[in-house]
Design an enzyme around this catalytic site. Structure first.
Site, short mmCIF file in Angstrom:
data_model
loop_
_atom_site.label_atom_id
_atom_site.label_comp_id
_atom_site.label_asym_id
_atom_site.label_seq_id
_atom_site.Cartn_x
_atom_site.Cartn_y
_atom_site.Cartn_z
N HIS A 1 -5.33 -3.46 5.65
CA HIS A 1 -4.92 -3.77 4.28
C HIS A 1 -6.09 -4.35 3.49
CE1 HIS A 1 -2.74 -5.06 0.79
NE2 HIS A 1 -3.17 -6.30 0.98
N ASP B 1 0.84 -1.21 0.00
CA ASP B 1 0.00 0.00 0.00
C ASP B 1 0.88 1.25 0.00
OD1 ASP B 1 -2.24 -1.70 0.22
OD2 ASP B 1 -1.92 -1.84 2.38
P1 NAI Z 1 -0.35 -18.29 -5.25
O1 NAI Z 1 -1.56 -19.17 -5.31
O2 NAI Z 1 0.38 -18.01 -6.50
O3 NAI Z 1 0.69 -18.88 -4.20
C1 NAI Z 1 0.32 -19.30 -2.94
C2 NAI Z 1 1.22 -20.45 -2.55
O4 NAI Z 1 0.83 -20.85 -1.23
C3 NAI Z 1 1.09 -21.67 -3.47
O5 NAI Z 1 2.36 -22.05 -3.96
C4 NAI Z 1 0.49 -22.73 -2.56
O6 NAI Z 1 0.95 -24.05 -2.86
C5 NAI Z 1 0.99 -22.27 -1.21
N1 NAI Z 1 0.26 -22.86 -0.09
C6 NAI Z 1 -1.06 -23.14 -0.01
N2 NAI Z 1 -1.31 -23.76 1.16
C7 NAI Z 1 -0.14 -23.87 1.81
C8 NAI Z 1 0.26 -24.43 3.06
N3 NAI Z 1 -0.63 -24.98 3.88
N4 NAI Z 1 1.56 -24.36 3.39
C9 NAI Z 1 2.47 -23.77 2.58
N5 NAI Z 1 2.15 -23.25 1.39
C10 NAI Z 1 0.87 -23.30 1.02
O7 NAI Z 1 -0.84 -16.91 -4.54
P2 NAI Z 1 -0.03 -15.53 -4.47
O8 NAI Z 1 -0.42 -14.69 -5.60
O9 NAI Z 1 1.40 -15.82 -4.22
O10 NAI Z 1 -0.71 -14.88 -3.15
C11 NAI Z 1 -0.49 -15.43 -1.87
C12 NAI Z 1 -1.26 -14.65 -0.82
O11 NAI Z 1 -0.77 -13.31 -0.70
C13 NAI Z 1 -2.75 -14.51 -1.11
O12 NAI Z 1 -3.48 -14.72 0.07
C14 NAI Z 1 -2.89 -13.07 -1.54
O13 NAI Z 1 -4.18 -12.56 -1.32
C15 NAI Z 1 -1.86 -12.41 -0.67
N6 NAI Z 1 -1.44 -11.07 -1.10
C16 NAI Z 1 -1.16 -10.15 -0.13
C17 NAI Z 1 -0.78 -8.87 -0.45
C18 NAI Z 1 -0.46 -7.89 0.63
O14 NAI Z 1 -0.27 -6.71 0.31
N7 NAI Z 1 -0.36 -8.27 1.88
C19 NAI Z 1 -0.67 -8.45 -1.85
C20 NAI Z 1 -0.92 -9.50 -2.80
C21 NAI Z 1 -1.31 -10.76 -2.42
#
Ligand code: NAI
Length: 322
Positions: free
Chosen positions: A187, A160
């Site tokens: 957020h 942000d």
């Molecule tokens: P993605 O689906 O590409 O990657 C998520 C990963 O987490 C996958 O590789 C999956 O296998 C893994 N995963 C799922 N369950 C798991 C477990 N129990 N243990 C370990 N790994 C596990 O998703 P992406 O795009 O990487 O986003 C991840 C998270 O980050 C989402 O919740 C998203 O909303 C959040 N996010 C947060 C932001 C922020 O500003 N704080 C900004 C953008 C995304």
């Protein structure tokens, strides 16, 4: 001094580029990459980069990298100074961050339980959405284990700040990297409040201010829409997560100049968790700083966000305790 950093969710859209950046960090001497899929490949790949850190890949069971390395969360987390958590599902068009709660709440709960068991002294940097709820979940989980330290359970809101810096820097005709906007609240949508009134030399019209504020609050939606079902921000988030973790590590190493926004347990408002500038030290957040004077316009947004933010926090607390 050398530091171990663990990325939980290292195989994902954020996790892979974030692990790459952490591999390049001069602060990191050991990088462990954990996910339920793909980390053997990620670690083998990163291991060929000539930097100061070793790298290991971990899965819940067999298939880790190097092949002889211990498997599982315990090995991934043991001795970690900082654990960055981008594990969980991202948004698709039309979804709010709260729509992710049902899936991600459980993932964060399980992973933080392991952090409580295997690296109770580590700083946890939580990226998994909805951050407004996943941070309270992490806190409750650690409280149950008797190892909760509010200075070390942090929600990452740096993206942000990155967006606010970029948008206002472009509006001012300045290098966005020379701008540092304070972004407070939470957020998600209207809980994100950039304090543009505090940016020196910036005097927007009312319309311009409104447009910039709303664009910062909903900037994530631009990316979700452009990716058209393929997820949300990953590259900019990896950068933001890296900046955040790097600052935490620098402060641990004795740099006493580190102040950055984080979503933490807070008494600044009547919301039990709140993002604001924090002074970092050897043990995480040294002091939750105030956010200074705000305008009537900003106060209006603050009043509007607090009921939502408190509701999302309570949802996390209730989940962790039921
Ligand atoms: P993605 O689906 O590409 O990657 C998520 C990963 O987490 C996958 O590789 C999956 O296998 C893994 N995963 C799922 N369950 C798991 C477990 N129990 N243990 C370990 N790994 C596990 O998703 P992406 O795009 O990487 O986003 C991840 C998270 O980050 C989402 O919740 C998203 O909303 C959040 N996010 C947060 C932001 C922020 O500003 N704080 C900004 C953008 C995304």
């Amino acid at each position: 001094m050398g530091k171990k950093v663990c990325v939980l969710g290292a195989g994902g859209g954020i996790g892979q580029p974030l692990s790459l950046l952490m591999k390049l960090s001069p602060q990191v001497t050991e990088l462990s990459c954990y996910d339920i899929v793909g980390t053997a490949g990620v670690a083998a790949d990163l291991s060929h980069i000539p930097s100061n850190s070793s790298v290991t890949g971990h899965l819940p069971s067999a298939g880790t990298w190097p092949p002889t390395h211990d498997t599982g969360l315990e090995a991934a987390l043991k001795d970690a100074a900082v654990v960055v958590i981008p594990a969980g599902v991202p948004r698709k068009p039309g979804m709010t961050r709260d729509d992710l709660f049902n899936t991600n709440a459980g993932i964060v709960k399980t992973l933080v339980e392991a952090c409580g068991d295997f690296c109770p002294d580590a700083v946890l940097a939580i990226i998994s959405n909805p951050v407004n709820s996943t941070v309270p979940i992490a806190a409750e989980v650690l409280k149950k284990k008797g190892v909760y330290n509010p200075k070390k359970v942090l929600g990452v809101t740096t993206l942000d700040v990155c967006r606010a810096n970029t948008f206002v820097g472009n509006a001012m005709g300045k290098n966005p990297d020379d701008v540092d906007v304070t972004v407070i609240g939470g957020h998600a949508g209207i809980t994100i409040l950039p304090l543009f009134s505090q940016v020196e030399g910036f005097s927007p019209s009312d319309e311009e201010l409104e447009a910039l504020t709303v664009r910062t609050q909903f900037g994530g939606d631009e990316v979700v829409k452009a990716k058209a079902g393929a997820g949300s921000a990953t590259l900019s988030m990896a950068y933001a997560g890296y900046v955040f973790a790097e600052n935490v590590l620098k402060a641990m190493d004795g740099d006493d100049s580190i102040v950055q926004c984080a979503y933490v347990e807070s008494t600044l408002t009547d919301s039990p968790y709140f993002a604001s500038p924090c002074k970092f030290g050897k043990d995480g957040v040294e002091e939750v700083l105030g956010f200074g004077e705000i305008t009537a316009y900003e106060q209006g947004w603050l009043d509007k966000m607090l009921p939502d933010l408190k509701k999302q926090i309570q949802k996390g607390v209730d989940f962790a305790n039921n």
